[in-house]
Design a protein around this motif. Sequence first.
Motif, PDB file in Angstrom:
ATOM      1  N   ALA A 189      10.985  -7.407 -16.773  1.00 29.74           N
ATOM      2  CA  ALA A 189      11.386  -8.905 -17.273  1.00 29.74           C
ATOM      3  C   ALA A 189      10.169  -9.499 -16.559  1.00 29.74           C
ATOM      4  CB  ALA A 189      12.674  -8.554 -15.510  1.00 29.74           C
ATOM      5  N   ALA A 190       9.420  -9.043 -15.644  1.00 28.30           N
ATOM      6  CA  ALA A 190       7.643 -10.288 -15.198  1.00 28.30           C
ATOM      7  C   ALA A 190       6.882 -10.168 -15.812  1.00 28.30           C
ATOM      8  CB  ALA A 190       7.038  -9.246 -14.301  1.00 28.30           C
ATOM      9  N   ALA A 191       6.889  -9.839 -17.657  1.00 25.94           N
ATOM     10  CA  ALA A 191       5.781  -9.296 -18.437  1.00 25.94           C
ATOM     11  C   ALA A 191       5.435 -11.215 -18.762  1.00 25.94           C
ATOM     12  CB  ALA A 191       6.219  -9.429 -19.852  1.00 25.94           C
ATOM     13  N   GLY A 192       4.028 -11.432 -18.023  1.00 28.67           N
ATOM     14  CA  GLY A 192       3.313 -12.744 -18.626  1.00 28.67           C
ATOM     15  C   GLY A 192       3.741 -13.503 -20.045  1.00 28.67           C
ATOM     16  N   PRO A 193       2.896 -14.898 -19.994  1.00 27.15           N
ATOM     17  CA  PRO A 193       3.215 -15.507 -21.259  1.00 27.15           C
ATOM     18  C   PRO A 193       1.730 -14.581 -22.584  1.00 27.15           C
ATOM     19  CG  PRO A 193       2.408 -17.503 -19.427  1.00 27.15           C
ATOM     20  CD  PRO A 193       2.384 -15.148 -18.906  1.00 27.15           C
ATOM     21  N   GLY A 194       1.080 -13.710 -22.089  1.00 28.18           N
ATOM     22  CA  GLY A 194       0.091 -13.709 -22.423  1.00 28.18           C
ATOM     23  C   GLY A 194       0.647 -11.969 -23.175  1.00 28.18           C
ATOM     24  N   GLY A 195       1.742 -11.315 -22.537  1.00 29.28           N
ATOM     25  CA  GLY A 195       2.060 -10.066 -22.511  1.00 29.28           C
ATOM     26  C   GLY A 195       2.121  -9.101 -21.524  1.00 29.28           C
ATOM     27  N   PRO A 196       0.965  -9.013 -21.019  1.00 35.82           N
ATOM     28  CA  PRO A 196       1.100  -7.740 -20.372  1.00 35.82           C
ATOM     29  C   PRO A 196       1.912  -8.454 -18.894  1.00 35.82           C
ATOM     30  CG  PRO A 196      -1.327  -8.477 -20.618  1.00 35.82           C
ATOM     31  CD  PRO A 196      -0.172  -9.462 -21.492  1.00 35.82           C
ATOM     32  N   ALA A 197       1.877  -6.893 -17.337  1.00 40.01           N
ATOM     33  CA  ALA A 197       2.953  -7.155 -16.430  1.00 40.01           C
ATOM     34  C   ALA A 197       1.976  -6.151 -15.594  1.00 40.01           C
ATOM     35  CB  ALA A 197       4.428  -7.206 -16.309  1.00 40.01           C
ATOM     36  N   LEU A 198       1.688  -6.289 -14.534  1.00 42.99           N
ATOM     37  CA  LEU A 198       1.007  -5.091 -13.075  1.00 42.99           C
ATOM     38  C   LEU A 198       2.036  -4.963 -11.977  1.00 42.99           C
ATOM     39  CD1 LEU A 198      -2.372  -6.751 -13.233  1.00 42.99           C
ATOM     40  CD2 LEU A 198      -1.182  -4.702 -14.736  1.00 42.99           C
ATOM     41  N   ALA A 199       2.746  -3.816 -11.746  1.00 48.40           N
ATOM     42  CA  ALA A 199       2.912  -3.506 -10.569  1.00 48.40           C
ATOM     43  C   ALA A 199       2.456  -4.033  -9.148  1.00 48.40           C
ATOM     44  CB  ALA A 199       3.379  -2.177 -10.537  1.00 48.40           C
ATOM     45  N   ALA A 200       3.211  -4.383  -8.524  1.00 46.34           N
ATOM     46  CA  ALA A 200       2.872  -5.189  -6.810  1.00 46.34           C
ATOM     47  C   ALA A 200       3.418  -4.498  -5.391  1.00 46.34           C
ATOM     48  CB  ALA A 200       1.735  -6.217  -7.327  1.00 46.34           C
ATOM     49  N   ASP A 201       3.214  -4.042  -4.606  1.00 47.10           N
ATOM     50  CA  ASP A 201       3.760  -4.195  -3.260  1.00 47.10           C
ATOM     51  C   ASP A 201       3.308  -5.312  -3.028  1.00 47.10           C
ATOM     52  OD1 ASP A 201       1.908  -2.853  -2.581  1.00 47.10           O
ATOM     53  OD2 ASP A 201       2.810  -1.088  -2.053  1.00 47.10           O
ATOM     54  N   ARG A 202       3.730  -5.151  -1.301  1.00 52.57           N
ATOM     55  CA  ARG A 202       3.440  -5.890  -0.018  1.00 52.57           C
ATOM     56  C   ARG A 202       2.417  -4.794   0.814  1.00 52.57           C
ATOM     57  NH1 ARG A 202       3.548 -11.071  -1.433  1.00 52.57           N
ATOM     58  NH2 ARG A 202       5.130 -12.247  -2.429  1.00 52.57           N
ATOM     59  N   ALA A 203       1.313  -5.277   1.311  1.00 52.97           N
ATOM     60  CA  ALA A 203       0.632  -4.716   2.234  1.00 52.97           C
ATOM     61  C   ALA A 203       1.963  -5.121   3.858  1.00 52.97           C
ATOM     62  CB  ALA A 203      -0.520  -5.241   2.138  1.00 52.97           C
ATOM     63  N   SER A 204       0.529  -4.086   4.722  1.00 51.43           N
ATOM     64  CA  SER A 204       1.020  -4.338   5.743  1.00 51.43           C
ATOM     65  C   SER A 204       1.101  -6.266   6.283  1.00 51.43           C
ATOM     66  CB  SER A 204       1.038  -3.584   6.840  1.00 51.43           C
ATOM     67  OG  SER A 204      -0.494  -3.223   6.986  1.00 51.43           O
ATOM     68  N   ASP A 205       0.677  -6.211   6.399  1.00 51.46           N
ATOM     69  CA  ASP A 205       0.134  -8.348   6.185  1.00 51.46           C
ATOM     70  C   ASP A 205       0.708  -8.807   5.383  1.00 51.46           C
ATOM     71  OD1 ASP A 205      -1.564  -8.179   4.370  1.00 51.46           O
ATOM     72  OD2 ASP A 205      -3.402  -8.501   5.216  1.00 51.46           O
ATOM     73  N   GLY A 206       1.326  -8.282   4.901  1.00 49.69           N
ATOM     74  CA  GLY A 206       2.309  -9.624   3.488  1.00 49.69           C
ATOM     75  C   GLY A 206       1.585  -9.949   2.407  1.00 49.69           C
ATOM     76  N   ALA A 207      -0.136  -8.767   2.134  1.00 47.60           N
ATOM     77  CA  ALA A 207      -1.184  -9.591   1.352  1.00 47.60           C
ATOM     78  C   ALA A 207      -0.067  -8.999   0.115  1.00 47.60           C
ATOM     79  CB  ALA A 207      -2.149  -9.188   1.320  1.00 47.60           C
ATOM     80  N   THR A 208      -0.208  -9.933  -1.071  1.00 49.39           N
ATOM     81  CA  THR A 208      -0.096  -9.285  -2.587  1.00 49.39           C
ATOM     82  C   THR A 208      -0.846  -7.541  -3.045  1.00 49.39           C
ATOM     83  OG1 THR A 208       1.348 -11.167  -2.947  1.00 49.39           O
ATOM     84  CG2 THR A 208       0.678  -9.167  -4.357  1.00 49.39           C
ATOM     85  N   ARG A 209      -0.456  -6.246  -3.098  1.00 50.39           N
ATOM     86  CA  ARG A 209      -1.223  -5.823  -3.584  1.00 50.39           C
ATOM     87  C   ARG A 209      -0.968  -5.463  -4.866  1.00 50.39           C
ATOM     88  NH1 ARG A 209      -0.732  -0.515   1.045  1.00 50.39           N
ATOM     89  NH2 ARG A 209       1.127  -0.514  -0.129  1.00 50.39           N
ATOM     90  N   LEU A 210      -2.325  -5.058  -5.846  1.00 49.10           N
ATOM     91  CA  LEU A 210      -1.789  -5.037  -7.448  1.00 49.10           C
ATOM     92  C   LEU A 210      -1.895  -3.088  -7.046  1.00 49.10           C
ATOM     93  CD1 LEU A 210      -3.436  -7.820  -9.002  1.00 49.10           C
ATOM     94  CD2 LEU A 210      -1.413  -6.892  -8.914  1.00 49.10           C
ATOM     95  N   HIS A 211      -1.798  -2.741  -8.273  1.00 49.38           N
ATOM     96  CA  HIS A 211      -1.570  -1.560  -9.104  1.00 49.38           C
ATOM     97  C   HIS A 211      -1.482  -1.445 -10.234  1.00 49.38           C
ATOM     98  CE1 HIS A 211      -1.013  -0.133  -4.535  1.00 49.38           C
ATOM     99  NE2 HIS A 211       0.400  -1.053  -5.082  1.00 49.38           N
ATOM    100  N   ALA A 221      -1.164 -12.123 -17.175  1.00 51.78           N
ATOM    101  CA  ALA A 221      -0.309 -10.861 -16.637  1.00 51.78           C
ATOM    102  C   ALA A 221       0.363 -11.491 -15.937  1.00 51.78           C
ATOM    103  CB  ALA A 221      -1.075  -9.334 -15.990  1.00 51.78           C
ATOM    104  N   GLY A 222       1.965 -11.758 -15.531  1.00 55.65           N
ATOM    105  CA  GLY A 222       2.928 -10.742 -14.773  1.00 55.65           C
ATOM    106  C   GLY A 222       3.012 -10.285 -13.779  1.00 55.65           C
ATOM    107  N   ILE A 223       3.186 -10.742 -12.327  1.00 55.08           N
ATOM    108  CA  ILE A 223       3.387  -9.597 -11.417  1.00 55.08           C
ATOM    109  C   ILE A 223       5.017  -8.983 -11.529  1.00 55.08           C
ATOM    110  CG2 ILE A 223       2.849  -9.539  -9.067  1.00 55.08           C
ATOM    111  CD1 ILE A 223       0.575  -9.770 -10.795  1.00 55.08           C
ATOM    112  N   ALA A 224       4.854  -7.427 -11.446  1.00 57.05           N
ATOM    113  CA  ALA A 224       6.653  -6.501 -10.621  1.00 57.05           C
ATOM    114  C   ALA A 224       6.460  -6.468  -9.576  1.00 57.05           C
ATOM    115  CB  ALA A 224       6.898  -5.755 -11.744  1.00 57.05           C
ATOM    116  N   LEU A 225       7.290  -7.526  -8.357  1.00 55.43           N
ATOM    117  CA  LEU A 225       6.887  -6.570  -7.269  1.00 55.43           C
ATOM    118  C   LEU A 225       8.114  -5.547  -7.167  1.00 55.43           C
ATOM    119  CD1 LEU A 225       4.969  -7.737  -4.782  1.00 55.43           C
ATOM    120  CD2 LEU A 225       6.962  -9.591  -3.563  1.00 55.43           C
TER     121      LEU A 225
END
Length: 204
Positions: A113-135, A169-173
């Motif tokens: 669902a998160a695939a970006g315009p170029g096709g890839p997507a990466l998973a991410a979550d939120r760190a304790s301070d609210g920042a986005t962490r890529l995986h 790449a899109g980001i899947a949170l």
Amino acid sequence: MLPAVILAGGLSSRMGGGDKVLLALNGQPMLAHVISRLAPQAGPLAISANGDPARFARFGLPVLADSLPDFPGPLAGVLAAMDWAAGLGASAVLTAAGDTPFPPEDLAAKLLAAAGPGGPALAADRASDGATRLHPTFGLWPTALRADLRAALKDGLRRPRQWAAQHQAGIALFGGPDPFFNINTPDDLARAAMAVSGQPDAPR
């Protein structure tokens, strides 16, 4: 469903060496827990690892070695995954880290669902301070980009997030308590065992 590849090349240097993904977690190799999470949400599965493939024979899955020399890291595993998936006729492939025993059960759906315009997507979550962490070892990778990735690796690029960013790449949170909890130390392994046995304060 798209094929998926488990990136299993990491050595357990902080846990005595050897294949981290083969460490026992409540009576089963860690890799078995990853497979059980991915199998319902993906098509064919494979393992990305170098060395003797016989050590993974018990899992009955293809073992994909890097196509480039000198072990260039997880991005080379992504390339091996893309080449394998292209051979199956797939338009894209999912990857997941083998030292993260409880990947989200909706990993595939959210990455697609998160695939970006170029096709890839990466998973991410939120760190304790609210920042986005890529995986970035958890990703969706279009097989049409494999020639570009091969050239980038030969030019010395090594970071999956850097190459993914070049292709918008899109980001899947993902939410929840530490959805990408990975095992690096004996304490991490003990916490994962607590999760499997359903104890409170465990990562999943």
